[in-house]
Design an enzyme around this catalytic site. Structure first.
Site, PDB file in Angstrom:
ATOM      1  N   HIS A  33      -2.657  -6.099  -3.394  1.00 37.31           N
ATOM      2  CA  HIS A  33      -2.675  -4.626  -4.106  1.00 37.31           C
ATOM      3  C   HIS A  33      -1.471  -4.732  -4.675  1.00 37.31           C
ATOM      4  CE1 HIS A  33      -6.022  -2.687  -2.184  1.00 37.31           C
ATOM      5  NE2 HIS A  33      -5.698  -3.234  -1.257  1.00 37.31           N
ATOM      6  N   ASN A  90       0.800  -1.446   0.096  1.00 34.44           N
ATOM      7  CA  ASN A  90       0.028   0.092   0.025  1.00 34.44           C
ATOM      8  C   ASN A  90       0.946   1.231  -0.025  1.00 34.44           C
ATOM      9  OD1 ASN A  90      -1.462  -1.971   2.393  1.00 34.44           O
ATOM     10  ND2 ASN A  90      -2.561  -1.455   0.710  1.00 34.44           N
TER      11      ASN A  90
HETATM   12 FE   LIG Z   1      -2.503  -3.986   3.172  1.00 34.45          FE
HETATM   13 FE   LIG Z   2      -3.706  -6.507   1.457  1.00 37.69          FE
END
Ligand SMILES: [Fe+2]
Ligand SMILES: [Fe+2]
Length: 273
Positions: free
Chosen positions: A68, A40
């Site tokens: 992600h 992130n």
């Molecule tokens: Fe995360």
């Molecule tokens: Fe995650």
């Protein structure tokens, strides 16, 4: 061997906490290996090449990812030329990048780092247990590796705990990421594997999982389309786990929570000071 694992870097507050604090910690604690989850790091979504380089220069040896991983599409390309950046090993065959790497510490110790993603309340992917078995069979602790670190990126605590006990004695550390909230269950399992259900995040704790609070609150109140989630903009804290690994066995000797920064109770390994 002294190992530091830090949970998901969320946005600029997380990046700043890492670049401002990690170089001094590496020095002060004489760390041999630093692994950080960076899924992130770019505004809460994925990682760019510039940010990856920034985190590596701050003192990370290996960066792991998660669901992600490819939110920033450039990661599909640069991950191929960055052997120190891992995406989950059980992503489908043909996914760019790799899920496992071997790093060498300054003293010449070999550390295998594996990133795996869970299946419970997550996208359907290949069996993480079978994937970990394959990696551990290919590189057994104490033979082909002096230490083994497994980042289990998963939602469910049960899945992370089950995987940790499944590999107990075959890895130095199994640590959870993804939920962004540090758990207080760090311990050494009976056969010597260090474990924590979730390492927490490197980010602004005055937030909802590192994101500005207004939009997450609104999404729980109303189901109408709203605005984008944005990384919170306050000051970030570091969160993760310090592990001392026995050089002879590769198993964990001591563990301590690491939480340094504002908006969360601080904690650090007294045994390294
Ligand atoms: Fe995360
Ligand atoms: Fe995650």
């Amino acid at each position: 061997m002294r190992l530091l694992f830090l949970g998901d870097i969320v946005g600029r507050p997380g990046r700043n906490a890492v670049s401002e604090r990690l170089p001094a910690l590496r020095e002060r604690w004489r760390l041999d290996c630093v692994v950080i989850n960076g899924e992130n790091a770019a505004g809460g979504f994925g990682i760019t090449e510039a940010i990856c380089d920034e985190v590596l220069s701050a003192g990370a040896d290996v960066i792991t990812l998660g669901n992600h991983a490819f939110d920033q599409r450039e990661a599909l390309v640069f991950i191929e030329r960055q052997p120190r950046l891992l995406r989950p090993v059980n992503f489908p065959p043909g996914t760019p990048g790799r899920g496992v790497t071997m790093m060498e510490t300054r003293n010449g110790a070999r550390v295998l780092v594996v990133n795996v993603i869970g299946r419970l309340f997550m996208d359907a992917l290949d069996d993480p247990f079978a994937a970990i078995d394959r990696e551990l069979d290919a590189c057994p602790l104490g033979q082909a590796a002096d230490a083994i670190v497994i980042d289990v990126h998963a939602e469910a605590t049960s899945e992370k705990q089950a995987l940790a006990y499944y590999v107990d004695g075959r890895a130095s550390l199994v640590v959870g990421t993804h939920t962004h909230a540090p758990t207080a269950d760090h311990r050494i399992l009976p056969s010597g594997t260090a474990f924590q259900s979730d390492a927490g995040m490197c980010g602004d704790y005055d937030s909802v999982l590192g994101m500005s609070k207004d939009e997450p609150i609104r999404r729980f109140l109303q189901k109408t389309p709203g605005s984008r989630l944005e990384a919170s903009s306050g000051e970030g804290a570091l969160s993760g786990l310090a592990v001392e690994i026995d050089d002879r066995t590769g198993l964990a000797a001591r563990v301590a929570a690491v939480r340094l920064g504002p908006n969360i109770e601080e904690s650090w390994p007294r045994f390294w000071d």
